[in-house]
Each structure stands twice: as structure tokens, then as C-alpha cells.
Design a protein around this motif. Structure first.
Motif, PDB file in Angstrom:
ATOM      1  N   ALA A 178       0.937  -1.182   0.061  1.00 41.08           N
ATOM      2  CA  ALA A 178       0.167  -0.050   0.014  1.00 41.08           C
ATOM      3  C   ALA A 178       0.834   1.123  -0.024  1.00 41.08           C
ATOM      4  N   ILE A 179       1.923   1.336   0.558  1.00 40.23           N
ATOM      5  CA  ILE A 179       2.918   2.401   1.029  1.00 40.23           C
ATOM      6  C   ILE A 179       3.518   2.608  -0.448  1.00 40.23           C
ATOM      7  N   ILE A 180       4.010   1.546  -1.119  1.00 37.67           N
ATOM      8  CA  ILE A 180       4.761   1.772  -2.310  1.00 37.67           C
ATOM      9  C   ILE A 180       3.760   2.096  -3.542  1.00 37.67           C
ATOM     10  N   PHE A 181       2.536   1.696  -3.429  1.00 36.72           N
ATOM     11  CA  PHE A 181       1.469   2.068  -4.251  1.00 36.72           C
ATOM     12  C   PHE A 181       1.225   3.762  -4.177  1.00 36.72           C
ATOM     13  N   VAL A 182       1.096   4.015  -2.973  1.00 35.83           N
ATOM     14  CA  VAL A 182       0.870   5.507  -2.655  1.00 35.83           C
ATOM     15  C   VAL A 182       1.972   6.396  -3.081  1.00 35.83           C
ATOM     16  N   GLU A 183       3.315   5.859  -2.996  1.00 34.36           N
ATOM     17  CA  GLU A 183       4.538   6.829  -3.710  1.00 34.36           C
ATOM     18  C   GLU A 183       4.208   6.818  -4.970  1.00 34.36           C
ATOM     19  N   TRP A 184       3.839   5.838  -5.677  1.00 37.61           N
ATOM     20  CA  TRP A 184       3.841   5.842  -7.207  1.00 37.61           C
ATOM     21  C   TRP A 184       2.557   6.566  -7.577  1.00 37.61           C
ATOM     22  N   ILE A 185       1.615   6.615  -6.951  1.00 33.61           N
ATOM     23  CA  ILE A 185       0.262   7.316  -7.189  1.00 33.61           C
ATOM     24  C   ILE A 185       1.009   8.797  -7.085  1.00 33.61           C
ATOM     25  N   ARG A 186       1.428   9.407  -5.865  1.00 30.51           N
ATOM     26  CA  ARG A 186       1.790  10.674  -5.832  1.00 30.51           C
ATOM     27  C   ARG A 186       2.830  11.344  -6.970  1.00 30.51           C
ATOM     28  N   ARG A 187       3.592  10.241  -7.628  1.00 31.57           N
ATOM     29  CA  ARG A 187       4.443  10.751  -8.710  1.00 31.57           C
ATOM     30  C   ARG A 187       3.833  10.785  -9.878  1.00 31.57           C
ATOM     31  N   THR A 188       2.841   9.632 -10.084  1.00 28.76           N
ATOM     32  CA  THR A 188       2.255   9.684 -11.526  1.00 28.76           C
ATOM     33  C   THR A 188       1.031  10.735 -11.527  1.00 28.76           C
ATOM     34  N   PHE A 189       0.383  10.539 -10.560  1.00 38.07           N
ATOM     35  CA  PHE A 189      -0.975  11.708 -10.620  1.00 38.07           C
ATOM     36  C   PHE A 189      -0.840  12.910  -9.854  1.00 38.07           C
ATOM     37  N   ALA A 190       0.591  13.553  -9.878  1.00 32.91           N
ATOM     38  CA  ALA A 190       0.727  14.870  -9.413  1.00 32.91           C
ATOM     39  C   ALA A 190       0.022  15.966  -9.613  1.00 32.91           C
ATOM     40  N   ASP A 191      -0.437  16.182 -11.227  1.00 28.64           N
ATOM     41  CA  ASP A 191      -1.106  17.213 -11.482  1.00 28.64           C
ATOM     42  C   ASP A 191      -2.747  17.052 -10.947  1.00 28.64           C
ATOM     43  N   GLN A 192      -3.315  15.797 -11.133  1.00 29.45           N
ATOM     44  CA  GLN A 192      -4.682  15.742 -10.459  1.00 29.45           C
ATOM     45  C   GLN A 192      -4.575  15.901  -9.003  1.00 29.45           C
ATOM     46  N   LEU A 193      -3.683  15.460  -8.179  1.00 26.93           N
ATOM     47  CA  LEU A 193      -3.728  15.385  -6.930  1.00 26.93           C
ATOM     48  C   LEU A 193      -3.442  16.971  -6.445  1.00 26.93           C
ATOM     49  N   ASN A 194      -2.561  17.556  -7.013  1.00 23.32           N
ATOM     50  CA  ASN A 194      -2.164  18.955  -6.591  1.00 23.32           C
ATOM     51  C   ASN A 194      -3.325  19.714  -6.817  1.00 23.32           C
ATOM     52  N   ASN A 195      -4.252  19.423  -7.762  1.00 25.79           N
ATOM     53  CA  ASN A 195      -5.452  20.455  -7.879  1.00 25.79           C
ATOM     54  C   ASN A 195      -6.407  20.328  -6.829  1.00 25.79           C
ATOM     55  N   GLY A 196      -6.254  19.381  -5.859  1.00 28.37           N
ATOM     56  CA  GLY A 196      -7.372  19.228  -4.800  1.00 28.37           C
ATOM     57  C   GLY A 196      -8.045  18.244  -4.964  1.00 28.37           C
ATOM     58  N   GLY A 197      -7.842  17.441  -5.742  1.00 27.41           N
ATOM     59  CA  GLY A 197      -8.640  16.312  -6.268  1.00 27.41           C
ATOM     60  C   GLY A 197      -8.536  15.095  -5.138  1.00 27.41           C
ATOM     61  N   GLY A 198      -9.501  14.480  -4.781  1.00 30.70           N
ATOM     62  CA  GLY A 198      -9.547  13.356  -3.699  1.00 30.70           C
ATOM     63  C   GLY A 198      -9.201  11.918  -4.448  1.00 30.70           C
ATOM     64  N   VAL A 199      -9.088  10.977  -3.697  1.00 28.38           N
ATOM     65  CA  VAL A 199      -8.896   9.760  -4.408  1.00 28.38           C
ATOM     66  C   VAL A 199      -9.964   8.727  -3.955  1.00 28.38           C
ATOM     67  N   LEU A 200     -10.522   7.941  -4.817  1.00 29.40           N
ATOM     68  CA  LEU A 200     -11.552   6.899  -4.201  1.00 29.40           C
ATOM     69  C   LEU A 200     -10.917   5.702  -4.426  1.00 29.40           C
TER      70      LEU A 200
END
Ligand SMILES: C[S@@+](CC[C@H](N)C(=O)[O-])C[C@H]1O[C@@H](n2cnc3c(N)ncnc32)[C@H](O)[C@@H]1O
Length: 385
Positions: A178-200
């Protein structure tokens, strides 16, 4: 249909799968000798669906009626019987383990193999008892045999699941996934997450991903999981400890004051939220407002939810990342690849997702490998803005 077709009715006494394309049963009719029947797809005698359904129907103990016929290839019937008076000594099973004589206690005299019984080693019991022709070691010998058996199984699993495309050769433990997946998510979807979007976080289980995203990095995350699970204190502290170990890239000095303090606190105040429901079409209708706050759907080893996540994200035009594992092909007979193959393996499920139509939102569906043991290929999509 074969001219030699005949039916046998009897109890399934043994069922064994030899490979993906072949299994056999020993069937015991009333008042007749036992027969061995092979079920196979490699010679075209059965299709994959009939093969799988036959496997399910042939449960040991069940009484069944099976239509049988000789092998399609006549040369397979040519049997040269062993006629020597000297008993034939069988080979060891390929990939089987051998146990050192000095650590094994061989009890009953009829144990004629030096291989330990896998039921005994795995469950500490064997239905065959003294009739079993494999070893039932006890005491220290049991511990030694079990360690060796586990090592061998892990080695064989690695060989069987080896993917030459996977760049990670010495992978991190499965517990860190889960931790490794989160690190990858933060790198890959930086644009989506920086715009304040949440995760389902669909099929999130206890919610490890959401906990790390929200309390670890302040990214709002919603767990969609039908099962309610207990979240004891030790679950939180174990997760925090895993995070610190992952961030330090080594075993931290647990006694140090800084590390002790870090263990007591999570970096962010954002808490994950839980929706104890399934992700399905009804969910999308019931949560229109909530979905406006979400920019990414994720699913880690999300079982039956994997394809619904992909379909829902594509329909909503949201980014997604799934790490497929089990396929549940018997519940999803309509899932086929463009080449007509039925989706029965994880690799085929990945291909099935890659073949989805993204026209209208742009962007290619892609794959990557995550650095942990087990099913680690992630399939993801970033829609055009
Ligand atoms: C193997 S667990 C994975 C849990 C977690 N993601 C992890 O990796 O530890 C699969 C989970 O999928 C959930 N699940 C299955 N179908 C689902 C669906 N349609 N929507 C949401 N969750 C689902 C099950 O309840 C189960 O908890």
C-alpha cells in the motif's frame, strides 16, 4: 462426437490438476473397478469454459456422470506395459524437495518416499494417516521440514510468476504494497492531486492506502469497501512503523527520541472517510456530488471490483490506477479479448483493460511495475485535460 462415447457414473475419489490445460479424476462406479478420466483443452476435446466447469463439477466425493471417449490422438493409446518381475522404482516428482535423513523421523514402515507429505507440513494433519506414503516428521524434524518446504514453495512461486519485463529484481516485501503504491500514485498523478482532487480507494479493505494518502500526505481519500473491518490500535501503529521504515529506506533506530515521536504522530490531520458499499452503477448514481470531488479511482488487488473501477472511471472521465490480481473468470464469461480468448488470467485481465476504448477522453491506458513481491503490475490512465 466420438463413436466410442460412453457414460460412467460413480463417485469422484481423487481430482488432480496437472497444468492449466489438463486435470484428471479417479472415478469409482458401483460394483465396477475404478477408472481414471482425463479432461483437457490441449487437444481440443474441451473448450476452456467446459474445462473449468467440469473441474468445479468433479468435486472429490461427488457422484457424477461423465461422458468419456478415447484420446483424440490415437498414438496416445499405445501403452507399453511394464512386465519385469523387479518392482519399478519411480522418479522423484520434478521440483519436489528432499529432506536430509538426519533431520527426518520416518515412523511407519510403509513410508517409502523421502519426500514430506504436503498436507502434514502445511496443516499438521493428513487424512491418510499411516496409509500416506510420504513422510510425517514430528518435533524438530517437522520445523526443519516446514522451513525447507516454505522456502521451496517461495522459490517455485518466483519462478512461476517471473515476468521478464519487470525491472524490479530484488523486490520489497508484500506488506509494504500500500505504501509503495501510494508513493507511485503521488508521482504519477501529481497534477490531478495538486489540484485538490481526492482519491476513491475502491475495495480498500481496512483502508491502508487511504490512511497513508490522507494522514501521511494530506490527500483526501475515500475507502469504498462493503465489509466493515476492525481497526485496532496496533493496525495504526504497524502502518506508521512501516511508513517510517520505508521513508528511511532502512531499519530506523526505534529507540531514538525523534523516531519515537514520529511513531506517535501522523504528519497530517486529514482523516480518510469510509463508505461501506459496493462500487457499481448504483453507486455512481447515488454519489454524484461526492464524485465531483474525486480526481482518481484506485484499486489495489481489488478482486471483483477491478473492472468496475476501470469502467466507472472511464465513464466519468476520471484517472484510474488498478493493480489486478484474481480474475473470477467463472463469474465473467462475457469478458473476452479482441482475439476471442476468454479472460482467465491476470495477464489477460490486464490486456482486457488495455483494449478498453478511451476515445472521447484521449490518453492511452498504460502499465507500470511496482516494487513489491506478488502481483505488481499497475494499469493506469490519465485523461486529457
Ligand atoms: C483482496 S481484498 C483487497 C483489500 C486491499 N485493497 C488490500 O490490498 O489489502 C479485495 C476487497 O475487495 C472488496 N470488493 C469486492 N468487490 C467489490 C466492489 N464491487 N466494490 C467495492 N469493494 C469490493 C472485498 O470486500 C475485499 O475486501
Amino acid at each position: 462426437m466420438s463413436p466410442h462415447l460412453t457414460a460412467i457414473t460413480g463417485q469422484v475419489r481423487l481430482r488432480r490438476k496437472l497444468c492449466k490445460a489438463l486435470f484428471f479424476i479417479d472415478i469409482q462406479p458401483d460394483n465396477e473397478p475404478k477408472s481414471q478420466v482425463f479432461f483437457r483443452t490441449d487437444d481440443g476435446s474441451l473448450g476452456i469454459v467446459d474445462f473449468q466447469e467440469s473441474f468445479r463439477a468433479c468435486r472429490p466425493g461427488s457422484v457424477i456422470t461423465v461422458q468419456v471417449f478415447p484420446p483424440n490422438d490415437p498414438s496416445e493409446q499405445e501403452v507399453v506395459p511394464y512386465t519385469s518381475r523387479i518392482a519399478f522404482v519411480q522418479d522423484r516428482a520434478l521440483g519436489g524437495s528432499t529432506i536430509r535423513e538426519d533431520v527426518v523421523e520416518i515412523k511407519p514402515a510403509n513410508r517409502n518416499e523421502s519426500t514430506p507429505c504436503k498436507y502434514w507440513i502445511n496443516k499438521n494433519k493428513c487424512e491418510r494417516g499411516d496409509e500416506c506414503s510420504f513422510q510425517h516428521p514430528t518435533g524438530k524434524a517437522f520445523d526443519t521440514a516446514r522451513v525447507k518446504w516454505l522456502e521451496e514453495r517461495e522459490k517455485n512461486r518466483k519462478i512461476a510468476t517471473h515476468d521478464p519485463e519487470d525491472p524490479h529484481t530484488s523486490k520489497k516485501p508484500h506488506g509494504l504494497r500500500a505504501i509503495i503504491f501510494v508513493e507511485w500514485i503521488r508521482r504519477t498523478f501529481a497534477d490531478q492531486l495538486n489540484n485538490g482532487g481526492g482519491v476513491l480507494d475502491v475495495a480498500g479493505g481496512k483502508g491502508e492506502i487511504s490512511m497513508v494518502l490522507s494522514r501521511g500526505f494530506g490527500i483526501p481519500s475515500i475507502v469504498v469497501e462493503p465489509k466493515t473491518r476492525k481497526l485496532p490500535n496496533y493496525w495504526f501503529s504497524r502502518l506508521r512503523r512501516l511508513m517510517l521504515r520505508f521513508e528511511a529506506n532502512q531499519e530506523p533506530d526505534w529507540k531514538s527520541k525523534d523516531v519515537q515521536q514520529a511513531l506517535q504522530h501522523w504528519p497530517c490531520d486529514v482523516a480518510p472517510t469510509y463508505l461501506h458499499t459496493m462500487l457499481d452503477d448504483q453507486f455512481l448514481e447515488d454519489h454524484v456530488e461526492l464524485l465531483k470531488t474525486v480526481s482518481l479511482f484506485v484499486g489495489l488487488h481489488s478482486d471483483q471490483a477491478t473492472i468496475p473501477i476501470v469502467d466507472a472511471a472511464l465513464k466519468a472521465g476520471k484517472a484510474f490506477a488498478v493493480v489486478p490480481c484474481c480474475v473470477f473468470s467463472h463469474d465473467n464469461r462475457s469478458r473476452q479479448l479482441r482475439n476471442g480468448e476468454l479472460v482467465t488470467t491476470t495477464e489477460q485481465q490486464i490486456q482486457y483493460i488495455l483494449e478498453k476504448d478511451t476515445r472521447g477522453h484521449g490518453g492511452q491506458i498504460q502499465t507500470d511495475y511496482l516494487d513489491f513481491e506478488g502481483k505488481n503490475r499497475v494499469v493506469y490512465w490519465i485523461p486529457d485535460k
